[in-house]
Design a protein around this motif. Structure first.
Motif, PDB file in Angstrom:
ATOM      1  N   LEU A  63       5.925  88.159  75.022  1.00 53.90           N
ATOM      2  CA  LEU A  63       6.734  88.498  73.854  1.00 53.90           C
ATOM      3  C   LEU A  63       6.907  89.999  73.649  1.00 53.90           C
ATOM      4  CD1 LEU A  63       5.664  85.946  71.088  1.00 53.90           C
ATOM      5  CD2 LEU A  63       7.829  86.076  72.317  1.00 53.90           C
ATOM      6  N   CYS A  66      10.263  91.209  73.830  1.00 58.19           N
ATOM      7  CA  CYS A  66      11.150  90.615  72.821  1.00 58.19           C
ATOM      8  C   CYS A  66      11.153  91.395  71.508  1.00 58.19           C
ATOM      9  CB  CYS A  66      10.729  89.176  72.547  1.00 58.19           C
ATOM     10  SG  CYS A  66      10.856  88.104  73.995  1.00 58.19           S
ATOM     11  N   ARG A  94      12.971  85.516  70.420  1.00 56.75           N
ATOM     12  CA  ARG A  94      12.406  84.476  71.284  1.00 56.75           C
ATOM     13  C   ARG A  94      12.719  84.876  72.727  1.00 56.75           C
ATOM     14  NH1 ARG A  94      11.526  79.672  68.240  1.00 56.75           N
ATOM     15  NH2 ARG A  94      12.214  79.988  66.087  1.00 56.75           N
ATOM     16  N   HIS A  97      16.267  84.599  73.931  1.00 58.05           N
ATOM     17  CA  HIS A  97      17.253  85.550  73.411  1.00 58.05           C
ATOM     18  C   HIS A  97      17.545  86.667  74.411  1.00 58.05           C
ATOM     19  CE1 HIS A  97      16.094  84.332  69.062  1.00 58.05           C
ATOM     20  NE2 HIS A  97      17.215  83.737  69.397  1.00 58.05           N
ATOM     21  N   LEU A 113      11.692  85.136  65.760  1.00 61.03           N
ATOM     22  CA  LEU A 113      10.391  84.690  65.266  1.00 61.03           C
ATOM     23  C   LEU A 113       9.916  85.476  64.051  1.00 61.03           C
ATOM     24  CD1 LEU A 113       8.648  84.374  68.731  1.00 61.03           C
ATOM     25  CD2 LEU A 113       9.381  82.492  67.250  1.00 61.03           C
TER      26      LEU A 113
END
Length: 197
Positions: A63, A66, A94, A97, A113
């Motif tokens: 993540l 992200c 996410r 994306h 998120l």
């Protein structure tokens, strides 16, 4: 500045307009009018960077790519100021994306998120206050963003909003309290450290 001669028929038409400067900070109104908004002030940027640093340590490696800091748009339904796009100060997308949301996270996509906004100065009747505490809250709640932080250095507090059954439930944190993310439990910050000037 308002671009009165520019009237877009859709959000996608706005996204596809290559004549817009990549340096500009634009918002599209529900009327199709384009406005250019000023960049964040230094304090807002510093607070966003502090949160970014903490997020990098708190999220799993997958993540970390992200995390966006003021550079990715969200398409939203217009309320209040009639804007149909937002650029959150800090956002955790996410993983999907990264490939499907190259220009923006669109309404028909899964929501990010996590979103955090740093409030600019202004009283409770100001647009700055309404934008983060009322309009964005409504828009992010409707999108289904699981967690929304309102970082308010001028009132010396952070409001953590967690989506529960489609509605945000909020708690304010002040002074030396620790705020702990519900979606990223290892993200834990002392409010005073986060808000220091």
């Amino acid at each position: 500045m308002t671009y009165a001669l520019t009237r877009y028929k859709s959000y996608q038409e706005y996204l596809d307009d290559e004549s817009l400067s990549s340096e500009g900070n634009y918002r599209l109104l529900s009327t199709g009018e384009l406005i250019e908004v000023s960049e964040e002030d230094d304090l807002n940027r510093r607070l966003a960077l502090r949160l970014l640093k903490s997020l990098l340590f708190a999220v799993e490696d997958a993540l970390s790519e992200c995390i966006c800091i003021g550079n990715k748009e969200l398409q939203v339904k217009p309320v209040g100021d009639r804007r149909v796009n937002r650029k959150p100060d800090v956002m955790v997308l996410r993983p999907e994306h990264l490939t499907v949301a190259r220009q923006a996270v669109l309404l028909e996509m899964l929501p990010p998120l996590f979103v955090a906004e740093v409030v600019s100065p202004g009283g409770e009747n100001s647009d700055n206050y309404k934008r983060d505490y009322v309009w964005k809250l409504q828009q992010y709640e409707e999108m289904g963003i699981p967690e929304y932080w309102i970082i308010d250095p001028h009132r010396e507090k952070v409001t953590l909003l967690t989506l529960v059954d489609g509605t945000y439930i909020g708690r304010e944190y002040v002074a030396s309290e620790r705020i702990v993310s519900k979606i990223f439990p290892t993200l834990s910050l002392n409010i005073r450290d986060l808000l220091r000037r």
